[in-house]
Enzyme design. Structure first.
Site, PDB file in Angstrom:
ATOM      1  N   CYS A 175       0.813  -1.212   0.000  1.00 41.56           N
ATOM      2  CA  CYS A 175       0.000   0.000   0.000  1.00 41.56           C
ATOM      3  C   CYS A 175       0.853   1.272   0.000  1.00 41.56           C
ATOM      4  O   CYS A 175       1.339   1.698   1.051  1.00 41.56           O
ATOM      5  CB  CYS A 175      -0.940  -0.006   1.203  1.00 41.56           C
ATOM      6  SG  CYS A 175      -1.987   1.449   1.256  1.00 41.56           S
TER       7      CYS A 175
ATOM      8  N   CYS B 143      -0.619   4.141   2.063  1.00 46.65           N
ATOM      9  CA  CYS B 143      -0.440   4.032   3.516  1.00 46.65           C
ATOM     10  C   CYS B 143       1.014   4.303   3.904  1.00 46.65           C
ATOM     11  O   CYS B 143       1.279   4.948   4.908  1.00 46.65           O
ATOM     12  CB  CYS B 143      -0.783   2.629   4.024  1.00 46.65           C
ATOM     13  SG  CYS B 143      -2.172   1.847   3.227  1.00 46.65           S
ATOM     14  N   ASP B 144       1.955   3.775   3.118  1.00 49.83           N
ATOM     15  CA  ASP B 144       3.349   3.745   3.577  1.00 49.83           C
ATOM     16  C   ASP B 144       4.301   4.652   2.798  1.00 49.83           C
ATOM     17  O   ASP B 144       5.459   4.803   3.186  1.00 49.83           O
ATOM     18  CB  ASP B 144       3.882   2.295   3.479  1.00 49.83           C
ATOM     19  CG  ASP B 144       3.070   1.360   4.343  1.00 49.83           C
ATOM     20  OD1 ASP B 144       2.544   1.818   5.366  1.00 49.83           O
ATOM     21  OD2 ASP B 144       2.951   0.180   3.994  1.00 49.83           O
TER      22      ASP B 144
END
Ligand code: NAP
Length: 305
Positions: free
Chosen positions: A131, A134-135
């Site tokens: 992701c 997200c990261d």
């Protein structure tokens, strides 16, 4: 006994919830580990009708949830481990309770696929991720790779250029699967390189972080030690159907089989969204199938109540 339980809180499940709630069925929506579904892991959605400027994925999910709630949908988070047929409906086993329902709409979506290569498990969360939204931030000023050749890979690569100094897409073929518009954006971006005809054979690191991968050229078999600080996987998804085995028919890839009315092989059980869609897998088609499943559940209840 519930009238309708909707498994999954992604855009398919939430759309089903809006329709069931407006039909005064007071649906219970059970969200799993990825509350809100895959749209919560994405950034701007540019192809959902009605938003000429685009809309952030999490915002689209939140709006639809509020819409369902406004009409009386109820929400819970739980992990359903199995479903069995009982007299007059179905019984769902959750972590600490059972739930009985007359009808069931399965919209449990699909989860990211992993490569299953050496080093992947060891470096999950330490440089290997599925992701970028997200990261990505953690990879500021670093060089990373994105594995895959579809829209997700292109979208993740483009997103990562906001933070990273260089992004290399590793694709196993000599042609991207992604839509033309995404391909063009990728090819125009100076920070993105594409390695054609290569697969990742091993992920390597210093024990704490990823430091590189072994790339194998699929034509020559040549192995290259490729330095990178992050490995972003965007190689598709696997349907979340393991808890349904033995209850309804699944195809050889594990997708829920539905007919064009969203009926599964069991009466009163309907499917919607990515869990039953190998072909389109778009937010709008997921929402459309959620609508159809809800209308069919309503019809079924009217006929059987
Ligand atoms: P996808 O279209 O199935 O693409 C998966 C990619 O990963 C393919 O290029 C595939 O290679 C590669 N791949 C699969 N298994 C692999 C493995 N073991 N090793 C190396 N490579 C592997 O999946 P997706 O990109 O997640 O897209 C899913 C759906 O969502 C699509 O319908 C897409 O259009 C949609 N989507 C749309 C948008 C957008 O419109 N902005 C954004 C994201 C997703 P091959 O090409 O060789 O098969």
């Amino acid at each position: 006994m519930e009238k309708v339980v909707i498994l999954g809180s992604g855009i398919a499940g939430l759309t089903a919830a809006v329709y069931c709630a407006r039909a005064e069925l007071s649906p219970l929506v059970i969200g799993g580990p990825q509350e809100g579904g895959q749209l919560t892991l994405t950034t701007k959605v540019e192809n959902f009708p009605g938003f000429p400027e685009g809309i952030q994925g999490p915002q689209l999910v939140q709006h639809t949830r509020e819409q369902a709630q406004k009409f009386g949908a109820r929400f819970a988070t739980d992990s359903i481990t199995s479903v069995k047929e009982i007299s007059g409906g179905y019984e769902l086993t959750a972590s600490e309770r059972t739930i009985q329902t007359q009808t069931l709409i399965i919209a449990s979506g699909a989860s990211a696929r992993w490569l299953n290569v050496k080093g992947e498990e060891q470096y999950k969360g330490k440089g290997v991720t599925t992701c970028a939204t997200c990261d990505g931030f953690f990879y500021k000023d670093k060089e990373v790779i994105v594995v895959g050749g579809g829209d997700s890979a292109c979208e993740e690569a483009l997103f990562l250029t906001k933070f990273c100094t260089k992004v290399t897409i590793i694709h196993r073929r000599d042609q991207l699967r992604a839509s033309v518009i995404m391909q063009e954006r990728v090819k125009k971006n100076d920070k993105i390189d594409i390695r054609w005809n290569n697969i990742v054979d091993q992920i390597k690191g210093d024990g704490k972080h990823v430091t590189g991968v072994d790339l194998v050229d699929v034509n020559t078999g040549e192995v290259e030690d490729f330095a990178t600080q992050g490995v972003f996987l965007a190689i598709g998804h696997i349907p979340n159907t393991s808890f349904l085995k033995g209850l309804v028919d699944l195809n050889d890839k594990g997708y829920l089989i539905t007919d064009r009315f969203m009926h599964t092989s069991k009466k009163g059980v309907f499917g919607a969204g990515d869990v039953q869609d190998l072909v389109y897998r778009q937010a709008i088609t997921a929402a459309g199938s959620g609508c159809k499943a809800a209308m069919e559940a309503e019809k079924y209840l009217a006929e059987h109540d």
